[in-house]
Design a protein around this motif. Sequence first.
Motif, PDB file in Angstrom:
ATOM      1  N   ILE A   6     -14.349  34.037  22.514  1.00  0.00           N
ATOM      2  CA  ILE A   6     -15.052  34.074  23.800  1.00  0.00           C
ATOM      3  C   ILE A   6     -14.231  33.386  24.892  1.00  0.00           C
ATOM      4  O   ILE A   6     -13.424  32.488  24.614  1.00  0.00           O
ATOM      5  CB  ILE A   6     -16.465  33.464  23.703  1.00  0.00           C
ATOM      6  CG1 ILE A   6     -16.382  31.948  23.535  1.00  0.00           C
ATOM      7  CG2 ILE A   6     -17.275  34.083  22.587  1.00  0.00           C
ATOM      8  CD1 ILE A   6     -17.674  31.292  23.934  1.00  0.00           C
ATOM      9  N   LYS A   7     -14.421  33.823  26.130  1.00  0.00           N
ATOM     10  CA  LYS A   7     -13.613  33.323  27.257  1.00  0.00           C
ATOM     11  C   LYS A   7     -14.408  32.476  28.232  1.00  0.00           C
ATOM     12  O   LYS A   7     -13.862  31.614  28.902  1.00  0.00           O
ATOM     13  CB  LYS A   7     -12.984  34.518  27.997  1.00  0.00           C
ATOM     14  CG  LYS A   7     -11.904  35.193  27.175  1.00  0.00           C
ATOM     15  CD  LYS A   7     -11.431  36.480  27.838  1.00  0.00           C
ATOM     16  CE  LYS A   7     -10.579  37.302  26.888  1.00  0.00           C
ATOM     17  NZ  LYS A   7     -11.407  37.884  25.773  1.00  0.00           N
ATOM     18  N   SER A   8     -15.704  32.741  28.337  1.00  0.00           N
ATOM     19  CA  SER A   8     -16.493  31.907  29.259  1.00  0.00           C
ATOM     20  C   SER A   8     -17.876  31.625  28.685  1.00  0.00           C
ATOM     21  O   SER A   8     -18.375  32.376  27.830  1.00  0.00           O
ATOM     22  CB  SER A   8     -16.611  32.600  30.625  1.00  0.00           C
ATOM     23  OG  SER A   8     -17.555  33.654  30.559  1.00  0.00           O
ATOM     24  N   LEU A   9     -18.421  30.515  29.161  1.00  0.00           N
ATOM     25  CA  LEU A   9     -19.716  30.059  28.639  1.00  0.00           C
ATOM     26  C   LEU A   9     -20.508  29.410  29.761  1.00  0.00           C
ATOM     27  O   LEU A   9     -19.950  28.695  30.605  1.00  0.00           O
ATOM     28  CB  LEU A   9     -19.485  29.020  27.520  1.00  0.00           C
ATOM     29  CG  LEU A   9     -20.722  28.349  26.928  1.00  0.00           C
ATOM     30  CD1 LEU A   9     -21.495  29.317  26.035  1.00  0.00           C
ATOM     31  CD2 LEU A   9     -20.323  27.117  26.118  1.00  0.00           C
ATOM     32  N   ASN A  10     -21.799  29.654  29.768  1.00  0.00           N
ATOM     33  CA  ASN A  10     -22.688  28.943  30.696  1.00  0.00           C
ATOM     34  C   ASN A  10     -23.963  28.582  29.951  1.00  0.00           C
ATOM     35  O   ASN A  10     -24.582  29.440  29.323  1.00  0.00           O
ATOM     36  CB  ASN A  10     -22.994  29.848  31.895  1.00  0.00           C
ATOM     37  CG  ASN A  10     -23.686  29.064  32.998  1.00  0.00           C
ATOM     38  OD1 ASN A  10     -24.828  28.643  32.844  1.00  0.00           O
ATOM     39  ND2 ASN A  10     -22.992  28.853  34.102  1.00  0.00           N
ATOM     40  N   VAL A  11     -24.305  27.293  29.997  1.00  0.00           N
ATOM     41  CA  VAL A  11     -25.468  26.813  29.234  1.00  0.00           C
ATOM     42  C   VAL A  11     -26.402  26.042  30.150  1.00  0.00           C
ATOM     43  O   VAL A  11     -25.964  25.162  30.904  1.00  0.00           O
ATOM     44  CB  VAL A  11     -25.002  25.890  28.066  1.00  0.00           C
ATOM     45  CG1 VAL A  11     -26.192  25.181  27.421  1.00  0.00           C
ATOM     46  CG2 VAL A  11     -24.230  26.682  27.019  1.00  0.00           C
ATOM     47  N   LYS A  12     -27.690  26.381  30.095  1.00  0.00           N
ATOM     48  CA  LYS A  12     -28.718  25.599  30.797  1.00  0.00           C
ATOM     49  C   LYS A  12     -29.836  25.323  29.794  1.00  0.00           C
ATOM     50  O   LYS A  12     -30.370  26.252  29.188  1.00  0.00           O
ATOM     51  CB  LYS A  12     -29.295  26.391  31.976  1.00  0.00           C
ATOM     52  CG  LYS A  12     -28.380  26.456  33.188  1.00  0.00           C
ATOM     53  CD  LYS A  12     -29.107  27.052  34.387  1.00  0.00           C
ATOM     54  CE  LYS A  12     -28.110  27.291  35.521  1.00  0.00           C
ATOM     55  NZ  LYS A  12     -27.979  28.705  35.878  1.00  0.00           N
ATOM     56  N   ILE A  13     -30.152  24.053  29.623  1.00  0.00           N
ATOM     57  CA  ILE A  13     -31.212  23.685  28.661  1.00  0.00           C
ATOM     58  C   ILE A  13     -32.220  22.767  29.347  1.00  0.00           C
ATOM     59  O   ILE A  13     -31.833  21.847  30.073  1.00  0.00           O
ATOM     60  CB  ILE A  13     -30.616  22.949  27.437  1.00  0.00           C
ATOM     61  CG1 ILE A  13     -29.650  23.860  26.663  1.00  0.00           C
ATOM     62  CG2 ILE A  13     -31.716  22.447  26.496  1.00  0.00           C
ATOM     63  CD1 ILE A  13     -28.897  23.154  25.544  1.00  0.00           C
TER      64      ILE A  13
END
Length: 435
Positions: free
Chosen positions: A194-201
């Motif tokens: 994978i090349k990009s990640l965005n996480v909201k918790i």
Amino acid sequence: MKKPILSLLTFFAASSLSITSCQTPPEVNQEDVTRIITTLASDEMEGRMIFTPGIEKASQFIQEEFKKAGLEYLEGMDSYNQQFNIYSITPGNAIISVDGKVVEPQNFLTMSSAESLEWPELEGVTVHTVAASDNFQSKYGEISRMSGKNLVLVDPAHKDFFGRVKNFTLRANRATEVNNNDATVMVLTNNTAIKSLNVKIENTVKAQSLSNVTGKITGNRENEIVLFGAHYDHLGIREGMEGDNLFNGANDDASGTTAVITLAKYFAAMGKKPERTIVFVAFTAEESGGYGSRHFSEQLNPDEIVAMFNIEMIGKGAKEGPNTAWITGFEKSSFGKLLQEAVEGTEYTFYPDPYPTQNLFYRSDNATLARLGVPAHSISTTQIDIDQDYHKASDEVSTLDMAHMTNTIKAIAKAAERMISGEQTPTRVDPSGLR
Ligand SMILES: [Zn+2]
């Protein structure tokens, strides 16, 4: 095995010593033992479940008894009450995007104690993979204990187990601290590059208060500690249960707590400064995750604890007969051997835990300290394999043998003497050999 002739010699040696000593030693008094355990296991204490008024009452009572004994507060404290918070975490919204695409809810899970957390990019996140050929179940323990920012890419071959873990994480759980930066995010995908990640918790986090009760007698060697502990919490009241639904926990572990209080009084009544510092602790939350002993172990340097006597369920006679008790993890340090030697010549005997398959060494607060290298063992006398009252509402004072309990407390006091005087030091537990 006891050797009768040797025992007799030891007996004479011991009695001649007590003749020459000028101070009358204090007594462990059965009446007081009975009063303390009857109070702790009374219906008024409501089974001492964490987060209830009942356990607060029990804590107050133990603090009063520590005061009567004349115990000092632990360093840096202004009461016997060692209060701390744990946090209940209820999962809320989470949005995970990988390579610009939002991951379907059934294909990700989060492990986080954050109230609110955001990772805008992959940088700073450690990526792990669970391949189709990996044993996910056996890897899972390690994964669940990871700290920092972690992304775990799980091959869809593990869909079923992934689903089970997801359900587990969706339930409310507990954490010892709130961490708004770190989390472990798991994504079910066969994309391992994978090349990009965005996480909201987001989670709903609620602080809940717990308290150990602690006190000490400072010794000449202030930083060498002999520790006596027992858990004072129990299972409380079970709603919706027919008949008696109040779990008094008389044997488990009002008996051990009674021993800790009684030993505090006994050693304080010696009237002279001990060579080593003696610390007494009534742990909370043993029955609900071991948070009490965990917090306690973080408030001091475990290297300073030379021995820990964890006292569990001493209200009933043991398998090997009257005046015997067993010690868990006997082979893990020389603690048990020293105890055996210390009571040689008396009518009391200590022997190794007769129920090795029950893993009792790991099932109480001693294990938390043992994992830090402390020779920390549980002492018990209950026939756990056949006991009818263990974790039942019937665990009441009426089922206990007060004379046996009193004798056991006396034996523990005797067994600890030479550790407190500094003449004996058990070998350390090797944490690498523990689970
Ligand atoms: Zn217990």
